[in-house]
Structure formats: C-alpha cells, structure tokens
Scaffold this motif. Structure first.
Motif, PDB file in Angstrom:
ATOM      1  N   GLN A   1      23.954  42.359  -5.746  1.00  0.00           N
ATOM      2  CA  GLN A   1      24.132  40.716  -5.975  1.00  0.00           C
ATOM      3  C   GLN A   1      23.554  40.114  -5.228  1.00  0.00           C
ATOM      4  OE1 GLN A   1      25.191  39.884  -9.090  1.00  0.00           O
ATOM      5  NE2 GLN A   1      25.340  42.282  -9.424  1.00  0.00           N
ATOM      6  N   ALA A   2      23.103  40.312  -4.054  1.00  0.00           N
ATOM      7  CA  ALA A   2      22.298  39.565  -3.043  1.00  0.00           C
ATOM      8  C   ALA A   2      20.791  39.566  -3.176  1.00  0.00           C
ATOM      9  CB  ALA A   2      22.897  40.194  -1.663  1.00  0.00           C
ATOM     10  N   ARG A   3      20.498  40.387  -3.963  1.00  0.00           N
ATOM     11  CA  ARG A   3      18.869  40.516  -4.300  1.00  0.00           C
ATOM     12  C   ARG A   3      18.465  40.047  -5.600  1.00  0.00           C
ATOM     13  NH1 ARG A   3      16.277  44.211  -1.057  1.00  0.00           N
ATOM     14  NH2 ARG A   3      14.418  43.504  -2.301  1.00  0.00           N
ATOM     15  N   PRO A   4      18.629  38.711  -5.762  1.00  0.00           N
ATOM     16  CA  PRO A   4      18.149  37.995  -7.058  1.00  0.00           C
ATOM     17  C   PRO A   4      16.577  38.818  -7.618  1.00  0.00           C
ATOM     18  CG  PRO A   4      17.981  36.478  -5.594  1.00  0.00           C
ATOM     19  CD  PRO A   4      18.688  37.525  -4.742  1.00  0.00           C
ATOM     20  N   ASP A   5      15.743  38.917  -6.702  1.00  0.00           N
ATOM     21  CA  ASP A   5      14.514  39.557  -7.156  1.00  0.00           C
ATOM     22  C   ASP A   5      14.545  40.902  -7.754  1.00  0.00           C
ATOM     23  OD1 ASP A   5      15.399  40.438  -4.609  1.00  0.00           O
ATOM     24  OD2 ASP A   5      13.439  41.122  -4.098  1.00  0.00           O
ATOM     25  N   MET A   6      15.453  41.910  -7.162  1.00  0.00           N
ATOM     26  CA  MET A   6      15.791  43.237  -7.588  1.00  0.00           C
ATOM     27  C   MET A   6      16.595  43.122  -8.770  1.00  0.00           C
ATOM     28  SD  MET A   6      16.990  46.477  -5.352  1.00  0.00           S
ATOM     29  CE  MET A   6      15.435  46.204  -4.198  1.00  0.00           C
ATOM     30  N   LEU A   7      17.448  42.071  -8.915  1.00  0.00           N
ATOM     31  CA  LEU A   7      18.269  42.035 -10.214  1.00  0.00           C
ATOM     32  C   LEU A   7      17.239  41.564 -11.356  1.00  0.00           C
ATOM     33  CD1 LEU A   7      21.273  39.790  -9.049  1.00  0.00           C
ATOM     34  CD2 LEU A   7      21.371  42.058 -10.193  1.00  0.00           C
ATOM     35  N   GLU A   8      16.224  40.849 -10.921  1.00  0.00           N
ATOM     36  CA  GLU A   8      15.412  40.558 -12.188  1.00  0.00           C
ATOM     37  C   GLU A   8      14.503  41.821 -12.509  1.00  0.00           C
ATOM     38  OE1 GLU A   8      11.440  37.415 -13.002  1.00  0.00           O
ATOM     39  OE2 GLU A   8      12.395  37.253 -10.946  1.00  0.00           O
ATOM     40  N   ALA A   9      13.935  42.398 -11.507  1.00  0.00           N
ATOM     41  CA  ALA A   9      13.039  43.783 -11.959  1.00  0.00           C
ATOM     42  C   ALA A   9      13.955  44.689 -12.606  1.00  0.00           C
ATOM     43  CB  ALA A   9      12.767  44.219 -10.369  1.00  0.00           C
ATOM     44  N   LEU A  10      15.299  44.816 -12.134  1.00  0.00           N
ATOM     45  CA  LEU A  10      16.045  45.648 -12.755  1.00  0.00           C
ATOM     46  C   LEU A  10      16.330  45.364 -14.453  1.00  0.00           C
ATOM     47  CD1 LEU A  10      18.161  48.179 -12.929  1.00  0.00           C
ATOM     48  CD2 LEU A  10      19.966  46.373 -11.940  1.00  0.00           C
ATOM     49  N   GLY A  11      16.509  44.017 -14.620  1.00  0.00           N
ATOM     50  CA  GLY A  11      16.502  43.684 -15.998  1.00  0.00           C
ATOM     51  C   GLY A  11      15.042  43.894 -16.741  1.00  0.00           C
ATOM     52  N   ASP A  12      14.285  43.560 -16.216  1.00  0.00           N
ATOM     53  CA  ASP A  12      12.915  43.861 -16.764  1.00  0.00           C
ATOM     54  C   ASP A  12      12.808  45.267 -17.202  1.00  0.00           C
ATOM     55  OD1 ASP A  12      12.242  41.334 -16.633  1.00  0.00           O
ATOM     56  OD2 ASP A  12      11.038  41.630 -14.916  1.00  0.00           O
ATOM     57  N   GLY A  13      12.964  46.140 -16.196  1.00  0.00           N
ATOM     58  CA  GLY A  13      13.136  47.716 -16.390  1.00  0.00           C
ATOM     59  C   GLY A  13      13.871  48.079 -17.482  1.00  0.00           C
ATOM     60  N   LEU A  14      15.159  47.710 -17.698  1.00  0.00           N
ATOM     61  CA  LEU A  14      15.940  47.922 -18.774  1.00  0.00           C
ATOM     62  C   LEU A  14      15.638  47.462 -20.186  1.00  0.00           C
ATOM     63  CD1 LEU A  14      19.657  47.226 -16.965  1.00  0.00           C
ATOM     64  CD2 LEU A  14      18.496  49.476 -17.630  1.00  0.00           C
ATOM     65  N   LYS A  15      15.014  46.309 -20.174  1.00  0.00           N
ATOM     66  CA  LYS A  15      14.281  45.882 -21.346  1.00  0.00           C
ATOM     67  C   LYS A  15      13.071  46.769 -22.087  1.00  0.00           C
ATOM     68  CE  LYS A  15      16.656  41.928 -22.306  1.00  0.00           C
ATOM     69  NZ  LYS A  15      17.398  41.585 -23.406  1.00  0.00           N
ATOM     70  N   ALA A  16      12.503  47.235 -20.798  1.00  0.00           N
ATOM     71  CA  ALA A  16      11.304  48.190 -21.132  1.00  0.00           C
ATOM     72  C   ALA A  16      11.936  49.692 -21.633  1.00  0.00           C
ATOM     73  CB  ALA A  16      10.474  48.450 -19.890  1.00  0.00           C
ATOM     74  N   ALA A  17      12.932  49.986 -21.129  1.00  0.00           N
ATOM     75  CA  ALA A  17      13.603  51.264 -21.710  1.00  0.00           C
ATOM     76  C   ALA A  17      14.048  50.826 -23.162  1.00  0.00           C
ATOM     77  CB  ALA A  17      14.673  51.624 -20.663  1.00  0.00           C
TER      78      ALA A  17
END
Length: 209
Positions: A98-114
């Motif tokens: 939660q303290a890493r908005p950049d990683m949250l965004e990357a995580l969201g992009d990865g899940l959308k790709a999956a």
C-alpha cells in the motif's frame, strides 16, 4: 466495504485458505482444485466488493474458516506454525504494498493482462497461472522480506507447481487487501481473536445445517 466481523472473518478465512493451499502444493505437489480455482478467480473480481461475492459464497471458504478456529483458538503457539507464518507474511506484505503506488499500478496492469488470457484459456490454465506467477515475482517478491516456502524439493523445483504457489500467494495478497478494507489489522487479529473465532464458528454451523 462494511467494517464488520463478518467481512473480516471471510477475508481472514481466504488468507488462511491461501496459506493452506501453498502448504499442500509445496509438500504434496497438488491441492484441492476447486479451492484453488476460487482463489484464482478472486484476482479477477475487479468490480466486486463484498468478500462473500468475491469468493462466490461462504461455502467456498470452509477450509479457511476451519483454519481460523484451529489456528486462533489455542491462545498460545498455533498448531500449524507454517500456515500461520504464511498468513502473517501475506498481511505484512500487503501493508508494504500500500505504500508503493507504482507497484500497485504495475500489479493492476499485470492482472489486466492475465485477465485477457482468461478470454482464451480457462482460469487455471497453465498459461494464466504462469502469467500470475510472473506478476507476483515482478511486484510482491520485490517488496521483501520474501515469504520463504518450505516443502519437498521435488515439488518446489517443478516449474508448474512453483507457478501455482506464486499465483496462490498473489491471491493471498488479494485477500489481505480485503482484510484491511474490512477494518482488519494486527491488533484486530490479536485482541479481536475471540470475535473472529465466534464468527467463524457461526458460519461453519450455518454451512453444516
């Protein structure tokens, strides 16, 4: 999401269920396929808020609810420290996430790709699981400290089993997000243990009748 004991209990049950599946995969090389599919499906429930809906019903978290009762009721050392260690590790890593908005965004992009892969394969197809495992490695694994999974080396070194373990840990992080959103915290886990056990018992009683 409403901050109720009910929602917190279901979210915690999902965390414990993910931890149980990780242990099964690591030591046995396989797990309950229905429970695995339920957890993987939660990663794609983008527009659903209530834990009951995300996991498609209370009955699909039966194992996790049973784990709450067994692991928390002792009051001292939990009977299965391995599962507890995984569960606590997932909650801790989610807080760091939660303290890493950049990683949250990357995580969201990865899940959308999956999710796009799910349009061509079923949810637990090797290709989808491999992509989810990559998402975990590219995001959560970099947060540290990593969750060290114990098990039979034969299974841990099997690429398909390793991918399923990472995908399950990712689903565990999703459940930890729900736990936090429902008002869960380290103090709720420690000081509110009896309320969580009571809620889990009530849910299990309802499922068994």
């Amino acid at each position: 999401m409403e901050r109720t004991d009910y929602n917190r209990t279901l979210a915690l049950a999902a965390i414990f269920q993910a931890a149980s599946i990780v242990k099964d995969l690591a030591w046995r090389g396989h797990c309950d396929e229905h429970e695995f599919e339920i957890l993987i499906g939660s990663l794609f429930a983008f527009d659903v808020e209530a834990p009951q809906d995300i996991f498609r019903g209370e009955a699909n978290l039966r194992t996790g609810l049973e784990r709450i009762e067994v692991q928390l009721k002792s009051g001292g050392k939990p009977p299965d420290m391995e599962i507890t260690r995984y569960a606590i590790g997932l909650i801790f890593l989610e807080r760091k996430l939660q303290a890493r908005p950049d990683m949250l965004e990357a995580l969201g992009d990865g899940l959308k790709a999956a999710e796009r892969q799910v349009e061509y394969f079923n949810m637990t197809h090797e290709s989808v699981i491999a992509r989810l495992a990559d998402v975990y490695q590219e995001s959560i694994s970099k947060l540290g400290p990593r969750i060290i999974v114990q098990g039979e080396q034969t299974h841990l070194s099997n690429p398909n089993v390793a991918a399923r373990i990472r995908a399950t840990l990712l689903a565990g992080i999703r459940a930890a997000v729900l736990w936090r959103q429902a008002g869960g915290s380290r103090w709720k886990l420690l000081l509110g243990r009896n309320r969580l056990i009571h809620e889990a018992r009530d849910l299990l009683h309802r499922l068994n009748n």
